[in-house]
Each structure stands twice: as C-alpha cells, then as structure tokens.
Design a protein around this motif. Structure first.
Motif, PDB file in Angstrom:
ATOM      1  N   GLU A 166     -13.150 -20.143   1.871  1.00  0.00           N
ATOM      2  CA  GLU A 166     -12.120 -19.185   1.521  1.00  0.00           C
ATOM      3  C   GLU A 166     -12.804 -17.951   0.959  1.00  0.00           C
ATOM      4  N   GLN A 225     -13.755 -25.931   4.824  1.00  0.00           N
ATOM      5  CA  GLN A 225     -13.327 -24.541   4.953  1.00  0.00           C
ATOM      6  C   GLN A 225     -14.096 -23.679   3.977  1.00  0.00           C
ATOM      7  N   GLY A 242      -8.334 -16.971   9.709  1.00  0.00           N
ATOM      8  CA  GLY A 242      -7.077 -16.375   9.301  1.00  0.00           C
ATOM      9  C   GLY A 242      -7.348 -15.466   8.103  1.00  0.00           C
ATOM     10  N   CYS A 243      -6.589 -14.388   8.006  1.00  0.00           N
ATOM     11  CA  CYS A 243      -6.844 -13.465   6.895  1.00  0.00           C
ATOM     12  C   CYS A 243      -5.643 -12.560   6.670  1.00  0.00           C
ATOM     13  N   THR A 280      -0.312 -14.006   2.665  1.00  0.00           N
ATOM     14  CA  THR A 280      -0.837 -12.666   2.942  1.00  0.00           C
ATOM     15  C   THR A 280       0.195 -11.847   3.704  1.00  0.00           C
ATOM     16  N   HIS A 330      -6.088 -26.899   2.411  1.00  0.00           N
ATOM     17  CA  HIS A 330      -6.915 -25.715   2.672  1.00  0.00           C
ATOM     18  C   HIS A 330      -7.600 -25.319   1.367  1.00  0.00           C
ATOM     19  N   SER A 347      -7.394 -22.377   0.114  1.00  0.00           N
ATOM     20  CA  SER A 347      -6.667 -21.248  -0.494  1.00  0.00           C
ATOM     21  C   SER A 347      -6.256 -21.472  -1.959  1.00  0.00           C
ATOM     22  N   ALA A 392      -7.768 -11.623   1.625  1.00  0.00           N
ATOM     23  CA  ALA A 392      -8.218 -13.014   1.587  1.00  0.00           C
ATOM     24  C   ALA A 392      -8.472 -13.455   3.014  1.00  0.00           C
ATOM     25  N   PHE A 393      -9.331 -14.441   3.155  1.00  0.00           N
ATOM     26  CA  PHE A 393      -9.570 -14.992   4.500  1.00  0.00           C
ATOM     27  C   PHE A 393      -9.987 -16.449   4.350  1.00  0.00           C
ATOM     28  N   GLY A 394      -9.825 -17.200   5.414  1.00  0.00           N
ATOM     29  CA  GLY A 394     -10.243 -18.602   5.377  1.00  0.00           C
ATOM     30  C   GLY A 394     -10.618 -19.056   6.765  1.00  0.00           C
ATOM     31  N   GLN A 446      -8.130 -19.684  -4.659  1.00  0.00           N
ATOM     32  CA  GLN A 446      -7.782 -18.277  -4.965  1.00  0.00           C
ATOM     33  C   GLN A 446      -6.985 -18.204  -6.265  1.00  0.00           C
ATOM     34  N   ARG A 483      -6.282 -33.035   6.380  1.00  0.00           N
ATOM     35  CA  ARG A 483      -4.992 -32.970   7.083  1.00  0.00           C
ATOM     36  C   ARG A 483      -4.808 -34.199   7.946  1.00  0.00           C
TER      37      ARG A 483
HETATM   38  N1  DAH Z   1      -5.455 -21.298   4.539  1.00  0.00           N
HETATM   39  C1  DAH Z   1      -5.341 -20.949   5.945  1.00  0.00           C
HETATM   40  C2  DAH Z   1      -5.446 -22.225   6.769  1.00  0.00           C
HETATM   41  O1  DAH Z   1      -5.948 -23.180   6.292  1.00  0.00           O
HETATM   42  C3  DAH Z   1      -6.404 -19.994   6.331  1.00  0.00           C
HETATM   43  C4  DAH Z   1      -6.199 -18.686   5.708  1.00  0.00           C
HETATM   44  C5  DAH Z   1      -5.420 -17.736   6.333  1.00  0.00           C
HETATM   45  C6  DAH Z   1      -6.738 -18.373   4.493  1.00  0.00           C
HETATM   46  C7  DAH Z   1      -5.192 -16.494   5.796  1.00  0.00           C
HETATM   47  C8  DAH Z   1      -6.530 -17.129   3.911  1.00  0.00           C
HETATM   48  C9  DAH Z   1      -5.737 -16.207   4.585  1.00  0.00           C
HETATM   49  O2  DAH Z   1      -7.030 -16.798   2.736  1.00  0.00           O
HETATM   50  O3  DAH Z   1      -5.543 -14.985   4.036  1.00  0.00           O
HETATM   51  O4  DAH Z   1      -5.020 -22.213   7.890  1.00  0.00           O
END
Ligand code: DAH
Length: 338
Positions: A211, A209, A283-284, A252, A170, A172, A306-308, A175, A196
């Motif tokens: 982020e 993705q 997701g976040c 998170t 991912h 992430s 954060a979100f992705g 970050q 993956r």
């Molecule tokens: N990294 C997660 C994934 O690949 C997605 C994600 C979820 C990113 C929540 C975030 C987060 O920064 O806060 O499924």
C-alpha cells in the motif's frame, strides 16, 4: 572313569576351537562348566567312587576343569579381537572423503521483490509502515468509506475471525492506522499479507500487497501519476509505460486502475496480456474526503493519493510466470531460480 574324562576333554576342546562367535562360546561354557554341565556331573560322581580312586579322580576332574577354563578364555580372546577388527572395518570412517556442503539458502522471491520495491519508494522519501493481519471490520472497511451494505465489500470475500474481526482483505487499513497516529505530511508504504476466500490459478487465499499513501498540502493527481510511472520504470525498466483507466474504489475519488505495457510482448499482444498489450497491475486514486474525516485530518487543507498492488503479482510479472501457487509450495527447484 579316567577314560571318560579324557574323551570328554577331547570333545570339549574340539568344540571350543570350533566356536565362531562370542554368543556360541557362552553356550559352550555353560554346557561344559555350568552348574548343570557335564563336568559338574562328574565331580558329583567322584563321591560315589571307591575310596582309593577318589583322590586321583578328583585331581583329574580338577585338571580337566582348568584345561577347559583356559581353552574357553583363550578362545574368547581370539574371538574378541576378530570381532573388534570386523567392527572397526565395517564402521570405518574415511577422513579423506570430501564433506557434504550445507545447502545455502537465500531470500524468497517475495522478500526480494518487497525489499526492492521498498527501496525504490525509500529513495522518494516514503517510510515503511506495518499493520496487523487480524484487523477489525472498522479499519478494514468502515473507516475506508466502505460501510456494511457497500457492494465493494462483496468482492473481497472476507475471512471472518469473529463478528467484527477479519483477516485483512487488503493493506489499505494501514493507511488509517498511520493517519490516526501521525500528522501530515505523510509518505508511507505498507507491505504485508492479505487474505481472501479465493483459489484458482491466479489467486491464492493469502497473498502480499503493498500500500502507498502520501498526504500533504497541494498533492495532485499529477503527483500520483508521476510517482507510479517512476516506480514502474525503476522496477520493470525504462520502456515500461503506465496507462491510467477510470475505476471505482470507495476510499479514493477519483480512482483509477493502472495497466502497464506487457512484460512479455512489450505491448504487441501475447497470451499473458490476452493480446491487449497491457497488464492490469494496481489500484489508486486521490484519498476520499470521508477517509480524511475518519482520520481527523483537515480535508479542506490536505490532499493525498493512495495506491495498492499485489507484490506477488509484480514479482511474477517480472519473471513472466502466471501461477501464483508456485510461490507458496516451497518447491526449492522453483525457488532456487530467483
Ligand atoms: N485496496 C485495493 C484492493 O485491494 C487496492 C487499492 C486501490 C488500494 C486503490 C488503494 C487505492 O490505496 O487507492 O483491491
């Protein structure tokens, strides 16, 4: 002997005139004038003729040689000019033909969508950050509060490069890399490839993705909701609504998954949204204090969200396509539509 020479001249000249290619003409020259040719035989015979006949015979043979040489040369010229003419005709260049237009390319759907998403976040003050595709387990998992035995790690089906080094599952980890290098306030989006062990109609072993991370004093879940809602409206249109559902992510707390109203049926239910009217897209959550601790951020003072999400997924949803593989097969008939 004289008669023989005359006969020879006649048949040689006939043959020369009948030759229709330069190659045959060469053969013909060898046959009549070559070292083992007919005329050479005759010239040899001159020396064994009676003495008084020799001068006349020699002269006649020489004249024959000259006549044949001239005939061969003449025929050569004629053949050369017809062959050149034929060549010119066959390989003619027609300068009046219209040219072939070089095909004009354009940015791939993924690039277009990335640019657009980055643009929307740039308006809100987010900068772009990048991280490596080959990542350490530390950045990909441990630093993000996902230790070795953590069940969340299984769901990622990781490609290992060697022990401790993975293809990032991912975006992430970017970050953590950003937080290690800059002090708050931080507002970044990090696009890129992720990997993956996964392959079916809606999953590809490599996908994209994006982020997002925002850290400052006093950041709340309301800021997260507002930011995501704004993004979805800008990208999918003002009628697009988000729905936040409680979820779990190790990095998170609290965490949420966000659905949006289905792009095909606008919420009334169809095949794409499995008749729910909603489509899961990201997701976040609020950055976990352990993540801040790993980044050496003061987690008493700062909060952040954060979100992705999958760039491919969002691009496909906009065009109501559901097989991700079209994006990576490089079939221009598909790609040219965007
Ligand atoms: N990294 C997660 C994934 O690949 C997605 C994600 C979820 C990113 C929540 C975030 C987060 O920064 O806060 O499924």
């Amino acid at each position: 002997m004289k008669a023989q020479l005359e006969e020879m001249q006649r048949s040689a000249l006939d043959e020369i005139q009948a030759v229709s290619s330069l190659r045959d003409l060469d053969e013909c020259r060898v046959k009549w004038l070559g070292r083992k040719g007919a005329l050479t035989d005759i010239l040899r015979g001159v020396s064994s003729a009676p003495v008084e006949e020799r001068p006349a015979l020699g002269k006649a043979a020489n004249e024959l040689k000259i006549a044949l040489t001239e005939a061969l040369d003449g025929r050569r010229e004629a053949l050369e000019s017809t062959e050149q003419a034929r060549d010119a005709e066959e390989n003619r260049v027609d300068f009046s033909l219209p040219g072939r237009r070089p095909r004009r390319g354009h940015a791939h759907l993924i690039s277009q969508v990335s640019e657009e998403i980055i643009g929307i976040f740039a308006e809100l003050g987010f900068k772009v950050a990048w991280g490596p595709d080959i990542e350490t387990e530390y950045y990909n998992f441990d630093s993000l509060n996902t230790p070795a035995e953590h069940p969340a790690r299984d769901s990622h089906d990781t490609f290992f490069v060697r022990p401790g080094v993975v293809l990032r599952t991912h975006t992430s980890p970017v970050q953590m890399r950003v937080m290690e290098s800059v002090k708050p306030p931080v507002a970044i989006v990090a696009p890129g490839r992720v990997y993956r062990v996964d392959w079916d109609a809606s999953h590809s072993p490599m996908f994209y993705q994006l982020e997002g991370l925002l850290v400052d004093e006093g950041v709340t879940f309301a800021d997260l909701k507002g930011t995501i809602a704004h993004f979805l409206r800008r990208f999918f249109g003002k009628d697009c609504k988000p729905r936040f559902r409680p979820h779990f992510f190790p990095f998170t707390e609290p965490s949420a998954e966000v659905d949006m109203t289905c792009t095909v049926c606008n919420g009334s239910g169809c095949r794409l949204c499995k008749h729910s009217g909603w489509i899961e897209i990201l997701g976040c959550g609020m950055v976990h204090p352990n993540v801040f601790r790993n980044a050496k951020y003061d987690y008493e003072r700062y909060t952040g969200f954060a979100f992705g999400f999958g760039i491919d997924r969002i691009g496909l949803l906009r065009h109501s396509i559901n097989t991700i593989h079209h994006l990576y097969e490089n079939d221009l008939r598909f790609l040219e539509q965007f």
